[in-house]
Write a protein that holds these residues in place. Structure first.
Motif, PDB file in Angstrom:
ATOM      1  N   GLY A  15       0.832  -1.019   0.071  1.00  0.00           N
ATOM      2  CA  GLY A  15       0.151   0.004   0.072  1.00  0.00           C
ATOM      3  C   GLY A  15       0.826   1.302  -0.038  1.00  0.00           C
ATOM      4  O   GLY A  15       0.408   2.462   0.016  1.00  0.00           O
ATOM      5  N   ASP A  16       2.130   1.163   0.032  1.00  0.00           N
ATOM      6  CA  ASP A  16       3.139   2.328   0.125  1.00  0.00           C
ATOM      7  C   ASP A  16       2.937   2.989  -1.392  1.00  0.00           C
ATOM      8  O   ASP A  16       3.561   2.377  -2.381  1.00  0.00           O
ATOM      9  N   THR A  17       2.268   4.377  -1.576  1.00  0.00           N
ATOM     10  CA  THR A  17       2.273   4.680  -2.953  1.00  0.00           C
ATOM     11  C   THR A  17       2.860   6.106  -3.093  1.00  0.00           C
ATOM     12  O   THR A  17       2.785   6.731  -3.904  1.00  0.00           O
ATOM     13  N   ARG A  18       3.800   6.242  -2.163  1.00  0.00           N
ATOM     14  CA  ARG A  18       4.828   7.344  -2.478  1.00  0.00           C
ATOM     15  C   ARG A  18       5.406   7.314  -3.688  1.00  0.00           C
ATOM     16  O   ARG A  18       6.053   6.313  -4.189  1.00  0.00           O
ATOM     17  N   VAL A  19       5.786   8.352  -4.470  1.00  0.00           N
ATOM     18  CA  VAL A  19       6.260   8.644  -5.553  1.00  0.00           C
ATOM     19  C   VAL A  19       7.698   7.937  -5.568  1.00  0.00           C
ATOM     20  O   VAL A  19       8.142   7.202  -6.700  1.00  0.00           O
ATOM     21  N   LEU A  20       8.607   8.302  -4.580  1.00  0.00           N
ATOM     22  CA  LEU A  20      10.011   7.670  -4.552  1.00  0.00           C
ATOM     23  C   LEU A  20       9.735   6.302  -4.698  1.00  0.00           C
ATOM     24  O   LEU A  20      10.622   5.685  -5.302  1.00  0.00           O
ATOM     25  N   VAL A  21       8.773   5.660  -3.652  1.00  0.00           N
ATOM     26  CA  VAL A  21       8.841   4.158  -3.809  1.00  0.00           C
ATOM     27  C   VAL A  21       8.393   3.615  -5.117  1.00  0.00           C
ATOM     28  O   VAL A  21       8.973   2.679  -5.711  1.00  0.00           O
ATOM     29  N   ARG A  22       7.508   4.031  -5.690  1.00  0.00           N
ATOM     30  CA  ARG A  22       6.809   3.813  -6.913  1.00  0.00           C
ATOM     31  C   ARG A  22       7.848   3.782  -8.055  1.00  0.00           C
ATOM     32  O   ARG A  22       7.892   2.980  -8.833  1.00  0.00           O
ATOM     33  N   ASN A  23       8.790   5.067  -8.180  1.00  0.00           N
ATOM     34  CA  ASN A  23       9.618   5.189  -9.251  1.00  0.00           C
ATOM     35  C   ASN A  23      10.809   3.946  -8.917  1.00  0.00           C
ATOM     36  O   ASN A  23      11.239   3.529  -9.883  1.00  0.00           O
ATOM     37  N   PHE A  24      11.120   3.975  -7.852  1.00  0.00           N
ATOM     38  CA  PHE A  24      12.362   2.907  -7.577  1.00  0.00           C
ATOM     39  C   PHE A  24      11.813   1.319  -8.029  1.00  0.00           C
ATOM     40  O   PHE A  24      12.666   0.851  -8.788  1.00  0.00           O
ATOM     41  N   ILE A  25      10.609   1.202  -7.714  1.00  0.00           N
ATOM     42  CA  ILE A  25      10.058  -0.182  -8.081  1.00  0.00           C
ATOM     43  C   ILE A  25       9.882  -0.259  -9.698  1.00  0.00           C
ATOM     44  O   ILE A  25      10.216  -1.250 -10.229  1.00  0.00           O
ATOM     45  N   ASN A  26       9.402   0.623 -10.151  1.00  0.00           N
ATOM     46  CA  ASN A  26       9.366   0.886 -11.634  1.00  0.00           C
ATOM     47  C   ASN A  26      10.757   0.765 -12.356  1.00  0.00           C
ATOM     48  O   ASN A  26      10.745  -0.037 -13.662  1.00  0.00           O
ATOM     49  N   HIS A  27      11.628   1.072 -11.733  1.00  0.00           N
ATOM     50  CA  HIS A  27      13.006   1.346 -12.274  1.00  0.00           C
ATOM     51  C   HIS A  27      13.865   0.128 -12.079  1.00  0.00           C
ATOM     52  O   HIS A  27      15.086  -0.219 -12.541  1.00  0.00           O
ATOM     53  N   ALA A  28      13.599  -0.774 -11.177  1.00  0.00           N
ATOM     54  CA  ALA A  28      14.074  -1.993 -10.672  1.00  0.00           C
ATOM     55  C   ALA A  28      14.253  -3.057 -11.675  1.00  0.00           C
ATOM     56  O   ALA A  28      15.003  -3.784 -11.469  1.00  0.00           O
ATOM     57  N   GLY A  29      13.347  -3.093 -12.528  1.00  0.00           N
ATOM     58  CA  GLY A  29      13.323  -4.265 -13.308  1.00  0.00           C
ATOM     59  C   GLY A  29      11.933  -4.981 -13.330  1.00  0.00           C
ATOM     60  O   GLY A  29      11.398  -4.837 -12.527  1.00  0.00           O
TER      61      GLY A  29
END
Length: 192
Positions: A161-175
């Protein structure tokens, strides 16, 4: 907002994630199902034998794990990352022996260095063969009877449920998520 790296084992990292001390972690063990942590499987890689270069089996192209039945093992502690420990134990048992535990080490790089010092042998993820330490040989394992080839998983984890932009961006760029190997029913969620 600061970006910092923390090195630790999977179990303490999971506790830090659940406690809000860190936001995203890489781990090699599965969190309890249905808990506060969401994961994405990033890689599944074969486990390999790690031998001192002078070991009698070091020149083999593929290692029959049974050749290590009399060797002392250097393993990752069960309490720090149960998946790695249990995978090694299951592989040795499938090869017909109970490994003789000589030493545990908290980091995989420490295990490689202890093997280089000829204190024992180990089994670890194939990606560790990129760690160049003189006096160490990494060998693929021959097929085992009764179990699939041992593998290690690498997953990205964050609080559900963590929807912070920083977290989402990291997840999306991790592969992207990788497919779970055949013979398992576990799945990891896709990218956000």
């Amino acid at each position: 907002m600061d970006l910092g790296l923390v090195e630790s084992n999977s179990i303490p990292l999971l506790a830090a994630l659940e406690g809000g001390e860190v936001d995203i972690i890489f781990l090699r063990t599965d969190p309890p199902p249905g808990g506060p942590v969401q994961t994405r499987l990033l890689a599944v890689e074969p486990m390999v034998a790690v031998l001192p270069a002078g070991h009698p089996a070091a020149g083999a192209p593929v290692l029959d794990l049974g050749r290590l039945r009399d060797d002392p093992f250097i393993l990752f502690p069960k309490g720090a990352g149960p998946s790695m420990f249990e995978t090694t134990m299951a592989a040795c048992r499938a090869a017909g022996f109970e490994p003789r535990l000589y030493q545990t080490a908290p980091q995989m790089s420490s295990i490689v260095n202890l093997v280089a010092a000829e204190l024992g042998v180990s089994i670890m993820p194939a990606s560790m063969s990129q760690v160049r330490v003189a006096g160490v040989v990494f060998l693929p394992l021959a097929p085992l009877s009764g179990i699939p080839q041992p593998t290690a998983r690498l997953a990205l984890a964050w609080r559900r449920g963590d929807t912070r932009v920083l977290v989402r961006n990291f997840i999306n760029h991790a592969g992207p998520a990788v497919a779970e190997p055949q013979g398992t029913d576990e799945t990891f969620p896709p990218a956000l």
